[in-house]
Scaffold this motif. Structure first.
Motif, short mmCIF file in Angstrom:
data_model
loop_
_atom_site.label_atom_id
_atom_site.label_comp_id
_atom_site.label_asym_id
_atom_site.label_seq_id
_atom_site.Cartn_x
_atom_site.Cartn_y
_atom_site.Cartn_z
N GLU A 1 29.25 43.05 41.37
CA GLU A 1 30.27 42.06 41.05
C GLU A 1 29.86 41.20 39.87
O GLU A 1 28.69 40.87 39.70
N VAL A 2 30.85 40.84 39.07
CA VAL A 2 30.65 39.92 37.95
C VAL A 2 31.68 38.80 38.10
O VAL A 2 32.84 39.05 38.40
N LEU A 3 31.24 37.58 37.88
CA LEU A 3 32.12 36.42 37.89
C LEU A 3 32.28 35.94 36.46
O LEU A 3 31.29 35.75 35.75
N ASN A 4 33.52 35.77 36.03
CA ASN A 4 33.79 35.26 34.69
C ASN A 4 34.56 33.96 34.81
O ASN A 4 35.61 33.91 35.45
N ASN A 5 34.04 32.90 34.19
CA ASN A 5 34.73 31.62 34.15
C ASN A 5 35.67 31.66 32.95
O ASN A 5 35.25 31.47 31.82
N CYS A 6 36.92 31.94 33.21
CA CYS A 6 37.89 32.17 32.15
C CYS A 6 38.31 30.87 31.49
O CYS A 6 38.44 29.85 32.13
N GLY A 7 38.52 30.95 30.20
CA GLY A 7 38.93 29.76 29.48
C GLY A 7 39.79 30.06 28.28
O GLY A 7 40.17 29.16 27.55
N GLY A 8 40.12 31.32 28.07
CA GLY A 8 40.92 31.67 26.91
C GLY A 8 42.17 32.40 27.31
O GLY A 8 42.38 32.73 28.47
N THR A 9 43.02 32.66 26.34
CA THR A 9 44.25 33.39 26.60
C THR A 9 43.96 34.81 27.03
O THR A 9 44.59 35.36 27.91
N TYR A 10 42.96 35.43 26.38
CA TYR A 10 42.56 36.80 26.70
C TYR A 10 41.10 36.82 27.11
O TYR A 10 40.26 36.16 26.50
N GLU A 11 40.81 37.59 28.14
CA GLU A 11 39.43 37.76 28.62
C GLU A 11 39.20 39.25 28.88
O GLU A 11 40.09 39.93 29.41
N HIS A 12 38.02 39.75 28.51
CA HIS A 12 37.65 41.12 28.85
C HIS A 12 36.40 41.04 29.72
O HIS A 12 35.41 40.42 29.35
N ILE A 13 36.46 41.68 30.88
CA ILE A 13 35.36 41.63 31.84
C ILE A 13 34.90 43.06 32.11
O ILE A 13 35.72 43.96 32.25
N GLU A 14 33.58 43.24 32.19
CA GLU A 14 33.01 44.56 32.46
C GLU A 14 31.99 44.48 33.59
O GLU A 14 31.27 43.49 33.71
N VAL A 15 31.93 45.55 34.38
CA VAL A 15 30.93 45.70 35.44
C VAL A 15 30.37 47.11 35.31
O VAL A 15 31.13 48.07 35.19
N THR A 16 29.06 47.24 35.34
CA THR A 16 28.43 48.56 35.36
C THR A 16 27.40 48.58 36.47
O THR A 16 26.81 47.56 36.83
N ALA A 17 27.17 49.76 37.02
CA ALA A 17 26.19 49.90 38.09
C ALA A 17 25.67 51.33 38.14
O ALA A 17 26.42 52.28 37.93
N LEU A 18 24.39 51.46 38.40
CA LEU A 18 23.81 52.75 38.76
C LEU A 18 23.71 52.72 40.28
O LEU A 18 22.82 52.08 40.85
N ALA A 19 24.67 53.36 40.92
CA ALA A 19 24.85 53.24 42.37
C ALA A 19 24.26 54.43 43.11
O ALA A 19 24.46 55.58 42.72
N ASP A 20 23.56 54.12 44.19
CA ASP A 20 23.03 55.13 45.10
C ASP A 20 24.15 55.48 46.08
O ASP A 20 24.57 54.64 46.87
N MET A 21 24.64 56.71 46.01
CA MET A 21 25.74 57.12 46.88
C MET A 21 25.38 58.40 47.63
O MET A 21 24.77 59.30 47.06
N ASP A 22 25.75 58.43 48.89
CA ASP A 22 25.58 59.63 49.71
C ASP A 22 26.86 60.46 49.62
O ASP A 22 27.93 59.96 49.28
N SER A 23 26.75 61.72 49.96
CA SER A 23 27.92 62.60 49.99
C SER A 23 28.98 61.99 50.91
O SER A 23 28.69 61.62 52.05
N GLY A 24 30.20 61.84 50.41
CA GLY A 24 31.28 61.25 51.19
C GLY A 24 31.46 59.76 51.00
O GLY A 24 32.47 59.20 51.42
N ASP A 25 30.48 59.08 50.37
CA ASP A 25 30.63 57.66 50.08
C ASP A 25 31.75 57.46 49.06
O ASP A 25 32.03 58.35 48.25
N THR A 26 32.35 56.29 49.07
CA THR A 26 33.46 56.00 48.17
C THR A 26 33.16 54.82 47.27
O THR A 26 32.29 53.99 47.57
N ALA A 27 33.92 54.74 46.17
CA ALA A 27 33.84 53.62 45.24
C ALA A 27 35.25 53.31 44.74
O ALA A 27 36.02 54.22 44.46
N TYR A 28 35.56 52.03 44.66
CA TYR A 28 36.84 51.60 44.09
C TYR A 28 36.63 50.26 43.39
O TYR A 28 35.58 49.63 43.53
N ALA A 29 37.64 49.83 42.64
CA ALA A 29 37.54 48.62 41.83
C ALA A 29 38.48 47.54 42.38
O ALA A 29 39.58 47.84 42.86
N ARG A 30 38.03 46.28 42.25
CA ARG A 30 38.82 45.17 42.77
C ARG A 30 38.71 43.98 41.82
O ARG A 30 37.68 43.77 41.18
#
Length: 146
Positions: free
Chosen positions: A92-121
């Motif tokens: 997770e990344v928290l951005n304290n917004c203060g402008g008309t436009y904001e671009h936010i990015e999150v990256t991760a090297l995730a350890d996942m097992d077969s059948g594990d899921t990932a989604y964005a929120r």
């Protein structure tokens, strides 16, 4: 399942990899957590991303590079969380917004097992009226690293 061409380049046609975008802007008008509707695939090598549930399912156990980026408009009065949620961990990344436009990015090297899921929120705790841009302005991608 590994292809080596005449130049020595190696490709793995069944290697899990995806890039998803949104077909329409995501207008948020309540203070809440919202699953980001990544409903359009630019590519989905190995068919592991579900555009109906906006979810990637790991086909094999391994380390996956996951990337999330989004452009916001009118997020001017508060904080926006952007998250990649997997079965094992939230990145997770928290951005304290203060402008008309904001671009936010999150990256991760995730350890996942077969059948594990990932989604964005996305989640806001103080700014209840913003737009998340579609197309190339917002993306969710991932691939098996090792």
């Amino acid at each position: 399942h590994i292809v080596i061409d005449a130049t020595g380049a190696i490709t793995k046609p069944l290697q899990p990899a995806f890039l998803a975008t949104m077909s329409a802007n995501n207008d948020v008008s309540t203070i809440s957590a919202t699953i980001i509707p990544f409903d359009t695939e630019r590519f989905d090598q190995n068919a592991d991303f579900n555009t109906g549930t906006y979810t990637f399912t790991a086909p094999v156990t391994g380390r996956y590079q996951l990337n999330l980026g989004s452009m916001f408009q009118n997020a001017t009065t508060g904080n926006i969380f952007m998250s990649i949620l997997t079965s094992n961990q939230t990145y997770e990344v928290l951005n304290n917004c203060g402008g008309t436009y904001e671009h936010i990015e999150v990256t991760a090297l995730a350890d996942m097992d077969s059948g594990d899921t990932a989604y964005a929120r996305t989640e806001t705790i103080s700014d209840d009226d913003y737009r998340q841009y579609s197309g190339t302005y917002s993306y969710f991608s991932g691939h098996l690293v090792c």
